[in-house]
Scaffold this motif. Structure first.
Motif, PDB file in Angstrom:
ATOM      1  N   CYS B 164       0.632  -1.373  -0.513  1.00 22.61           N
ATOM      2  CA  CYS B 164      -0.095   0.043  -0.221  1.00 22.61           C
ATOM      3  C   CYS B 164       0.870   1.216  -0.435  1.00 22.61           C
ATOM      4  O   CYS B 164       0.272   2.028  -0.530  1.00 22.61           O
ATOM      5  CB  CYS B 164      -0.634   0.434   1.130  1.00 22.61           C
ATOM      6  N   CYS B 167       2.107   3.533  -2.856  1.00 22.92           N
ATOM      7  CA  CYS B 167       1.160   4.313  -2.925  1.00 22.92           C
ATOM      8  C   CYS B 167       0.659   5.657  -1.955  1.00 22.92           C
ATOM      9  O   CYS B 167       0.536   6.691  -2.284  1.00 22.92           O
ATOM     10  CB  CYS B 167      -0.153   4.476  -3.748  1.00 22.92           C
ATOM     11  N   HIS B 168       0.429   5.066  -0.924  1.00 24.07           N
ATOM     12  CA  HIS B 168      -0.362   5.676   0.142  1.00 24.07           C
ATOM     13  C   HIS B 168       0.792   6.108   1.419  1.00 24.07           C
ATOM     14  O   HIS B 168       0.820   6.644   1.741  1.00 24.07           O
ATOM     15  CB  HIS B 168      -0.823   5.097   0.782  1.00 24.07           C
ATOM     16  N   ARG B 200     -14.113   9.004   1.366  1.00 26.79           N
ATOM     17  CA  ARG B 200     -15.340   9.219   0.589  1.00 26.79           C
ATOM     18  C   ARG B 200     -16.061   8.006   1.149  1.00 26.79           C
ATOM     19  O   ARG B 200     -17.810   8.208   0.761  1.00 26.79           O
ATOM     20  CB  ARG B 200     -15.290   8.189  -0.580  1.00 26.79           C
ATOM     21  N   MET B 221      -6.682   2.618  -7.530  1.00 26.64           N
ATOM     22  CA  MET B 221      -6.672   1.961  -6.529  1.00 26.64           C
ATOM     23  C   MET B 221      -6.773   0.888  -6.643  1.00 26.64           C
ATOM     24  O   MET B 221      -8.175  -0.164  -6.911  1.00 26.64           O
ATOM     25  CB  MET B 221      -8.107   2.240  -5.207  1.00 26.64           C
TER      26      MET B 221
END
Lengths: 254, 514
Positions: B164, B167-168, B200, B221
């Motif tokens: 993860c 990207c994160h 979201r 994602m």
């Protein structure tokens, strides 16, 4: 004893009365504490004068106090009272003297009186006579009117929704970061109270166009004459009323 | 009678269940949905449902842009990875509750009748000619409750092979240097997982589990339940990761409604000049929202950095302010890493502290964006510098949105130092309390409420010049060190009153004797 209790009750009655009138009736306008102090000083002096007007009433008032101090049978109560009074005075003084770190209150007028005219787009508009040039189509040509409303909606979604919200409820994505907060057009207390000419003034000149009592230095409302044409401003006004189902105030209805 | 009661009880129970979980889809009427859509939704999603509202203008202004319904792609869904389309209840939920962190609001406050929302679901589906719904949900297995052990495992899986974190980012702040694009070619950013208000679909472990399992369609994602994925996770592992991510989404740097004051405590010794100095931990943080500048010249609509946190300390000579903000990109023009991720036009990352030159006596303050002619402001700027020139401090005096006069920062003793680490900038600015000229520079005073505002630039988000984010006025207070004066004064007063009482009682007693 009765007279003494009456005096105390009268004094506090007036005090509570002030707070109720200011807080509840005058829509939560908080009464400044210095003003309240001054009022209560005069009230206290007045009440005291009334209660001690004759010698008789004076005696009636002071008798219980005198008894407390002089009557040996009241020794117990006297000791308690004599201890409580300095404690109360001391703690009140302490509470008043420690600095309280509450931010200063900022009061502002939300709907100040408009100027008599505004300057925009190289012209001067007389707000007393100014009307929305598109309003007449509501009756004359409903199809055309609908088209203008729709164009106003596009102006709105491109420019205004960030703050005033897609639902026109003053809660756009960035509303929380602003103080004062953007106004809620769904509320009956905003555009429904106003004439279209007033909105024209507010939208074209924004926050900086406000008079001092409305704290122009705080408002994030942009000066839209810098970004929108005169036509776009009138159309977005049509949209604000149409979407919320409100009616502008007009001279006829006064 | 008895059965009557029972049906009533069952009915009530059923009603409660329904109310708590409106997941049970109701058939929607696309005809009515169209009517509501044309009133409420066209502005952004467009007449054709292609996300090109207002003639395509909205998609240009918003990031993320309004969903294009013709693709049938929905970001937040509970149907398993193998299904391309969401369940009706998923669409229903997004319309009712909205998508925090985007321009998609929740509609329940105006669409009070839930049937209207079901009708919208039916209508929205027609744009991609979706008919039935999958009717299946992700396999949740048995939920692993959040516990230190599980969070630890999740932490490992999150970073394993940069699963993860590619990207994160290391600490989940979305700061890894990867340029991502959504299906419509729009720039997308990995979520900053430490900000619960940006999710979201909520930061609840079950919601996170669902996102990891389905991925986020339309954005990059990926799904970690995809059997073909090299980084696939088992159901149990996904719960561990979900618990870990949920633990990240807790921060003390949240905006507290009603908190408008940055309180500076008085320090006894020197003030910390380094952003990493542990002395800062004792100072109270205050976090404020950053709002895109939409007031003058070139404006910003797409928000990148959304909050800023300030702390302050002072001593007899100086005041120091520490600013912290999460920024996914360290924008150093000319720097190789920075250039790979930035949009073509890149500026420095910058921040400014704005203070009135004269602390106002009454209500009147300078205009909240760079002051006005009668009420100038000091602007303390710090910039991240370029590949050639290191970070720098600047001083400006503002008399209007577009008139800021450059001044010599060193001459008034203004200093700054900034450090970027794992998605967060920390910048300390320091200045003596008083300067030589009160006409041009603020003179700090203990105990005075001093207006303060902030401006911020994310250079990789195209924020240059008038394109920046800002706050409205808040307060800075140099809190006087607590001293004993009030206590001593109160004690003296109490003793005096007691003394008078005793005298009075004595004299009364004497009079009686006499």
């Amino acid at each position: 004893m009765k007279r003494l209790i009456q005096l105390v009750l009268t004094f506090f009655g007036v005090y509570v009365g002030f707070i109720v009138v200011f807080d509840v009736l005058l829509e939560h306008a908080v009464i400044p504490s210095s003003l309240l102090m001054m009022y209560m000083f005069f009230v206290g002096a007045g009440v005291f004068m009334v209660f001690t007007f004759t010698e008789e009433s004076m005696n009636e008032l002071t008798a219980p106090i005198k008894a407390l101090v002089e009557d040996p049978s009241k020794k117990m109560i006297r000791n308690v009272v004599f201890l409580l009074v300095p404690l109360a005075v001391g703690s009140y003084a302490y509470a008043k003297m420690i600095p309280n770190f509450e931010a200063p209150l900022e009061l502002r007028t939300i709907h100040p009186a408009p100027p008599s005219s505004v300057k925009a787009y190289g012209k001067r508009y007389d707000l007393m006579t100014l009307e929305n040039p598109y309003r007449k189509f509501e009756k004359e040509d409903p199809e055309k009117f609908k088209k203008y409303v729709k164009e106003g909606g596009m102006v709105y979604v491109k420019n205004c929704q960030y703050c005033h919200g897609d639902k026109l409820d003053g809660r756009g994505p960035y509303a929380e970061g602003l103080n004062p907060t953007p106004l809620n057009f769904q509320d009956v207390g905003t555009i429904a109270q106003l004439q279209e000419a007033y909105l024209f003034w507010r939208i074209t000149t924004g926050g900086p166009g406000l008079p001092a009592e409305a704290t122009p230095w705080l408002s994030a409302m942009p000066v839209w004459k810098d970004f929108l044409t005169e036509e776009e401003v009138w159309k977005v006004i049509l949209f604000l009323y149409d979407y919320t189902g409100q009616r502008p105030r007009s001279w006829e209805s006064e | 009678m008895k059965t009557g009661m029972r049906t009533l009880a069952l009915g009530a129970l059923g009603f409660l269940l329904l109310a708590a979980q409106p997941a049970a889809a109701k058939p929607g009427n696309a005809g009515n949905g169209e009517k509501v859509y044309n009133e409420r939704c066209v502005w952004c999603h467009g007449e054709e449902g292609d996300g090109e509202g207002a003639g395509g203008a909205v998609a240009k202004y918003l990031n993320p842009p309004p969903r294009d319904f013709t693709s049938g792609m929905f970001k937040i869904k509970t149907s398993p990875f193998s299904e391309d389309f969401p369940n009706d209840a998923d669409i229903f939920r997004m319309i009712r509750d909205g998508m925090p962190g985007s321009d998609m609001p929740g509609w329940k406050s105006v669409l009070k009748d839930e049937q209207d929302i079901w009708d919208l679901v039916a209508y929205v589906k027609t744009f991609a000619e979706l008919e039935d719904e999958p009717g299946k949900t992700v396999d949740y297995g048995t939920q692993v409750a959040s516990a230190p052990e599980s969070i630890k495992k999740g932490n490992k899986l999150f970073h394993d092979g940069a699963r993860c974190s590619e990207c994160h980012g290391e600490e989940g702040k979305g700061d890894a240097i990867k340029k991502l694009k959504g299906d419509n070619g729009e720039r997308t950013w990995p979520r900053n997982l430490t900000k619960p208000w940006m999710f979201r679909g909520s930061s609840d472990p079950k919601d996170i589990f669902t996102r990891i399992s389905t991925g986020i369609p339309g954005a990059q994602m990926p799904s970690f339940a995809d059997p073909k994925s090299k980084k696939k996770l088992s159901i149990e592992e996904r719960w561990h990761v979900a618990n870990y991510v949920n633990s990240l989404a807790k921060t003390d740097k949240t905006v507290r409604a009603g908190n408008t004051v940055v309180k500076a405590d008085k320090a006894s010794g020197d003030l910390p000049a380094d952003p990493g100095d542990p002395a800062w931990e004792a100072a109270t943080p205050s976090t404020f929202y950053l709002v895109p500048q939409m007031i003058y010249k070139d404006r910003v609509f797409k928000l990148s950095n959304d909050t800023i946190t300030a702390r302050a300390l002072y001593n007899d000579k100086e005041v120091a302010i520490l600013l912290e903000w999460d920024d996914r990109t360290k924008s150093i023009p000319g720097d190789k890493d920075a250039m790979t991720i930035a949009d073509p036009e890149m500026g420095e990352d910058r921040v400014a502290i704005q203070l009135p030159v004269a602390i106002p006596e009454g209500m009147k303050k300078p205009y909240f964006v760079k002051g006005d002619a009668a009420n100038p402001v000091n602007l303390w700027y710090w910039g991240s510098g370029t590949a050639e020139t290191p970070g720098n401090v600047r001083l400006g005096n503002g008399t209007g949105v577009d008139s800021v006069e450059d001044r010599d920062a060193a001459a008034v003793g203004l200093k700054a130092k900034g450090v970027y680490k794992n998605g967060t900038w920390r910048v300390v600015m320091k200045r003596p309390l008083v300067t030589a000229d009160a006409k041009t520079d603020i003179q700090f005073e203990e105990g005075r409420y001093t207006p303060i505002a902030f401006q911020n630039w994310d250079g990789s988000n195209g924020e240059i010049g008038s394109k920046h984010t800002l706050t409205t006025w808040y307060w800075l207070l140099l809190k006087p060190a607590a001293d004993n004066t009030p206590l001593i004064a109160a004690l003296i007063l109490a003793a005096l009153v007691l003394g008078v009482e005793i005298l009075w009682a004595r004299s009364a007693a004497k009079r009686k004797e006499a």
